[in-house]
Structures are given as structure tokens and as C-alpha cells.
Design a protein around this motif. Structure first.
Motif, PDB file in Angstrom:
ATOM      1  N   ALA A 148      -4.619   5.974  -7.989  1.00 22.41           N
ATOM      2  CA  ALA A 148      -5.836   5.258  -7.611  1.00 22.41           C
ATOM      3  C   ALA A 148      -5.614   4.414  -6.363  1.00 22.41           C
ATOM      4  CB  ALA A 148      -6.306   4.377  -8.772  1.00 22.41           C
ATOM      5  N   GLU A 149      -4.454   3.772  -6.245  1.00 20.98           N
ATOM      6  CA  GLU A 149      -4.150   2.986  -5.056  1.00 20.98           C
ATOM      7  C   GLU A 149      -4.105   3.884  -3.824  1.00 20.98           C
ATOM      8  OE1 GLU A 149      -3.502  -0.464  -4.398  1.00 20.98           O
ATOM      9  OE2 GLU A 149      -4.694  -0.469  -6.241  1.00 20.98           O
ATOM     10  N   ALA A 150      -3.512   5.067  -3.986  1.00 22.86           N
ATOM     11  CA  ALA A 150      -3.437   6.003  -2.865  1.00 22.86           C
ATOM     12  C   ALA A 150      -4.824   6.481  -2.447  1.00 22.86           C
ATOM     13  CB  ALA A 150      -2.553   7.185  -3.248  1.00 22.86           C
ATOM     14  N   VAL A 151      -5.669   6.764  -3.426  1.00 24.74           N
ATOM     15  CA  VAL A 151      -7.044   7.179  -3.127  1.00 24.74           C
ATOM     16  C   VAL A 151      -7.784   6.055  -2.398  1.00 24.74           C
ATOM     17  CG1 VAL A 151      -9.274   7.781  -4.141  1.00 24.74           C
ATOM     18  CG2 VAL A 151      -7.170   8.830  -5.028  1.00 24.74           C
ATOM     19  N   MET A 209       0.831  -1.190   0.000  1.00 21.28           N
ATOM     20  CA  MET A 209       0.000   0.000   0.000  1.00 21.28           C
ATOM     21  C   MET A 209       0.875   1.253   0.000  1.00 21.28           C
ATOM     22  SD  MET A 209      -2.954  -1.315  -0.077  1.00 21.28           S
ATOM     23  CE  MET A 209      -3.812  -2.818   0.330  1.00 21.28           C
ATOM     24  N   ILE A 210       0.364   2.309  -0.592  1.00 20.27           N
ATOM     25  CA  ILE A 210       1.090   3.573  -0.603  1.00 20.27           C
ATOM     26  C   ILE A 210       0.161   4.683  -0.155  1.00 20.27           C
ATOM     27  CG2 ILE A 210       2.633   2.900  -2.467  1.00 20.27           C
ATOM     28  CD1 ILE A 210       0.913   4.421  -4.390  1.00 20.27           C
ATOM     29  N   THR A 211       0.709   5.832   0.175  1.00 23.70           N
ATOM     30  CA  THR A 211      -0.086   6.980   0.595  1.00 23.70           C
ATOM     31  C   THR A 211       0.060   8.084  -0.415  1.00 23.70           C
ATOM     32  OG1 THR A 211       1.723   7.977   1.823  1.00 23.70           O
ATOM     33  CG2 THR A 211       0.338   6.406   3.017  1.00 23.70           C
ATOM     34  N   LEU A 212      -0.827   9.071  -0.333  1.00 25.41           N
ATOM     35  CA  LEU A 212      -0.713  10.224  -1.215  1.00 25.41           C
ATOM     36  C   LEU A 212       0.634  10.908  -1.024  1.00 25.41           C
ATOM     37  CD1 LEU A 212      -4.277  11.729  -0.848  1.00 25.41           C
ATOM     38  CD2 LEU A 212      -3.335  10.608  -2.852  1.00 25.41           C
ATOM     39  N   GLU A 213       1.092  10.996   0.216  1.00 28.48           N
ATOM     40  CA  GLU A 213       2.363  11.659   0.490  1.00 28.48           C
ATOM     41  C   GLU A 213       3.516  10.910  -0.155  1.00 28.48           C
ATOM     42  OE1 GLU A 213       3.150  12.124   4.612  1.00 28.48           O
ATOM     43  OE2 GLU A 213       5.095  13.071   4.318  1.00 28.48           O
ATOM     44  N   SER A 214       3.552   9.569  -0.009  1.00 29.72           N
ATOM     45  CA  SER A 214       4.656   8.814  -0.583  1.00 29.72           C
ATOM     46  C   SER A 214       4.587   8.806  -2.100  1.00 29.72           C
ATOM     47  CB  SER A 214       4.650   7.373  -0.052  1.00 29.72           C
ATOM     48  OG  SER A 214       3.480   6.689  -0.471  1.00 29.72           O
ATOM     49  N   ALA A 248     -12.720  -0.440  -9.064  1.00 29.30           N
ATOM     50  CA  ALA A 248     -13.653   0.652  -9.356  1.00 29.30           C
ATOM     51  C   ALA A 248     -12.970   2.012  -9.219  1.00 29.30           C
ATOM     52  CB  ALA A 248     -14.860   0.569  -8.432  1.00 29.30           C
ATOM     53  N   ILE A 249     -12.171   2.191  -8.174  1.00 28.63           N
ATOM     54  CA  ILE A 249     -11.457   3.459  -8.000  1.00 28.63           C
ATOM     55  C   ILE A 249     -10.471   3.671  -9.144  1.00 28.63           C
ATOM     56  CG2 ILE A 249      -9.825   4.741  -6.559  1.00 28.63           C
ATOM     57  CD1 ILE A 249     -12.644   4.672  -5.441  1.00 28.63           C
ATOM     58  N   GLY A 250      -9.792   2.602  -9.560  1.00 30.12           N
ATOM     59  CA  GLY A 250      -8.876   2.711 -10.689  1.00 30.12           C
ATOM     60  C   GLY A 250      -9.595   3.135 -11.956  1.00 30.12           C
ATOM     61  N   THR A 251     -10.770   2.564 -12.178  1.00 29.58           N
ATOM     62  CA  THR A 251     -11.554   2.945 -13.353  1.00 29.58           C
ATOM     63  C   THR A 251     -12.011   4.390 -13.250  1.00 29.58           C
ATOM     64  OG1 THR A 251     -12.338   0.660 -13.616  1.00 29.58           O
ATOM     65  CG2 THR A 251     -13.602   2.388 -14.717  1.00 29.58           C
ATOM     66  N   ALA A 252     -12.450   4.793 -12.059  1.00 30.28           N
ATOM     67  CA  ALA A 252     -12.914   6.170 -11.863  1.00 30.28           C
ATOM     68  C   ALA A 252     -11.799   7.178 -12.134  1.00 30.28           C
ATOM     69  CB  ALA A 252     -13.445   6.344 -10.435  1.00 30.28           C
ATOM     70  N   VAL A 253     -10.600   6.870 -11.664  1.00 28.27           N
ATOM     71  CA  VAL A 253      -9.459   7.763 -11.902  1.00 28.27           C
ATOM     72  C   VAL A 253      -9.160   7.880 -13.388  1.00 28.27           C
ATOM     73  CG1 VAL A 253      -6.947   7.980 -11.606  1.00 28.27           C
ATOM     74  CG2 VAL A 253      -8.406   7.492  -9.623  1.00 28.27           C
ATOM     75  N   GLU A 254      -9.222   6.761 -14.101  1.00 30.38           N
ATOM     76  CA  GLU A 254      -8.980   6.787 -15.552  1.00 30.38           C
ATOM     77  C   GLU A 254     -10.066   7.588 -16.271  1.00 30.38           C
ATOM     78  OE1 GLU A 254      -6.402   5.881 -17.098  1.00 30.38           O
ATOM     79  OE2 GLU A 254      -5.367   4.531 -15.723  1.00 30.38           O
ATOM     80  N   VAL A 255     -11.302   7.424 -15.832  1.00 29.78           N
ATOM     81  CA  VAL A 255     -12.417   8.162 -16.431  1.00 29.78           C
ATOM     82  C   VAL A 255     -12.235   9.665 -16.210  1.00 29.78           C
ATOM     83  CG1 VAL A 255     -14.874   8.676 -16.178  1.00 29.78           C
ATOM     84  CG2 VAL A 255     -14.109   6.308 -16.367  1.00 29.78           C
ATOM     85  N   ILE A 256     -11.913  10.040 -14.976  1.00 27.81           N
ATOM     86  CA  ILE A 256     -11.704  11.455 -14.668  1.00 27.81           C
ATOM     87  C   ILE A 256     -10.606  12.032 -15.540  1.00 27.81           C
ATOM     88  CG2 ILE A 256     -10.858  13.056 -12.907  1.00 27.81           C
ATOM     89  CD1 ILE A 256     -12.271  11.254 -10.817  1.00 27.81           C
TER      90      ILE A 256
END
Length: 213
Positions: free
Chosen positions: A149-152, A1-6, A171-179
Motif C-alpha cells: 500500500a505504501e508503494a502504491v 518511502m519505498i517503491t514497487l521495485e524495492s 485510504a490506500i491501505g484500506t483499499a489494499v486490504e479490501v482487495i
């Protein structure tokens, strides 16, 4: 797992700056060079950018540019890395615990942040998270969008009580790609963004996340 900061630190490390600024004056000079590059890119595109153009726009010597950047690609990579930092920082704010009433609202806020960056951040429309450049190290199999997407996903699980699962992350990965894709298309010919495409992006994100959030 990763964070937005990393994630932001990881992306920033990919930018080959020759002299990391340690004084306020050097930091300001580097910011001026990157701001100048972004302004030129907005006018003519990143493909035609040269170090001489950056120097001229910044009112600096070509030697000053080369003090920080070995070539034009390094300028572009550094600007893309800065874009990643700004996206990550603003997304991190939106994903903070208690910022929004629901996880879905938090993701929609990221959509709004992305639109605002496209609209207001010079150079963002052309470089975004470095998808047009080899920004990430060659040993990294994931794309910038998938790392984001992983961070989100991590933040939603940590701060909004979302149950972690493969379906959620897909689903989050797809949403990020759509955005990313629809926002880029919305701004391809309209500097303020095509409102129909922007509305479609939000509708698509809601549909993608309906079963997991």
C-alpha cells in the motif's frame, strides 16, 4: 518511502534459496521446482506439501530440490516471494505515468490484476504475498499488504499528481486490504471467483477512495 521495485527486492530477499542460479539451466530448473510446488499446492494445499512431492512433480531427484531449498518451508517462502514479485511487477505497469486516465482507474486496475493472479497464477490463492508465512524479516513491523500500500501511494503521488497525506495513505491501505480479503474470499470456493464478491470488492474500493482520489 519505498517503491514497487524495492518492495519486490525486499520480499525476494526473504526467500532462503541455497544456490542462487547464475546459469540459464539453473534458473530454468529452479522455475520448474517452484512451478511444480505451485501445482501441488493447488491440488492439496500448502500445508501438506513436501519436498518429495515437489521432486516427483518436477521429475527431479530429491537431491536436486535440496540443492536449492533446505526444507519445505523454504520452498513455500520462495514461491510466496515469487508471487510478490509478480504482483509488484504487474502493479508497477498499471501505475506507470499516463497508463490510466485517473488515479482511481489505476487502483481499480490493480484490483483487476489481483483477480487475474488469483485466477491464473498457480499457487497464488494459497500463498499470495506470503501472509500465511513468516515471509518478512522479524525486524519488519509492517505487513506485506501495508508495504504494498505504501508503494502504491508513492506511485500515485509521483505519477498521478495525487496530494500526499495521511488520509490518502490510510485510504490506500484500506483499499489494499479490501482487495486482498474480498478477492481471497471470492476464490475460496470458486476457482473463477465469486462474481458477487468480486463486484463488491470494486464497489468497496470506490467507496473507500471516494474522498481522497
Amino acid at each position: 518511502m519505498i517503491t514497487l521495485e524495492s518492495s519486490a527486492a525486499f520480499a525476494s530477499a526473504a526467500a532462503p534459496i541455497r544456490n542462487e542460479p547464475v546459469q540459464a539451466r539453473s534458473t530454468a530448473r529452479l522455475a520448474t521446482l517452484l512451478n511444480s510446488a505451485a501445482a501441488v499446492i493447488d491440488e492439496i494445499g500448502y500445508e501438506r506439501l513436501t519436498t518429495a512431492m515437489v521432486a516427483e512433480r518436477a521429475g527431479a531427484s530429491i537431491g536436486t530440490v535440496y540443492r536449492y531449498f533446505p526444507d519445505r518451508i523454504a520452498v513455500l517462502q520462495s514461491l510466496a516471494a515469487r508471487n510478490v514479485e509478480r504482483l509488484m511487477g504487474r502493479a508497477d505497469e498499471q501505475l506507470a505515468s499516463g497508463r490510466h486516465d485517473s488515479a482511481l482507474d489505476a487502483v481499480l486496475a490493480i484490483n483487476a490484476v489481483t483477480i487475474d493472479l488469483f485466477r491464473t497464477e498457480p499457487g497464488y490463492r494459497s500463498l499470495r504475498a506470503g501472509d500465511v508465512l513468516d515471509l518478512l524479516p522479524p525486524t519488519t513491523e509492517a505487513s506485506a499488504n501495508s508495504l504494498f500500500a505504501e508503494a502504491v501511494s508513492d506511485a500515485l503521488v509521483a505519477h498521478y499528481g495525487v496530494v500526499d497525506s495521511a488520509d490518502l495513505r490510510r485510504a490506500i491501505g484500506t483499499a489494499v486490504e479490501v482487495i486482498d480479503a474480498l478477492t481471497a474470499r471470492a476464490f475460496s470456493r470458486n476457482p473463477q471467483g465469486d462474481p458477487v464478491l468480486l463486484a463488491e470488492a470494486e464497489r468497496a474500493v470506490r467507496a473507500v477512495l471516494a474522498d481522497v482520489l
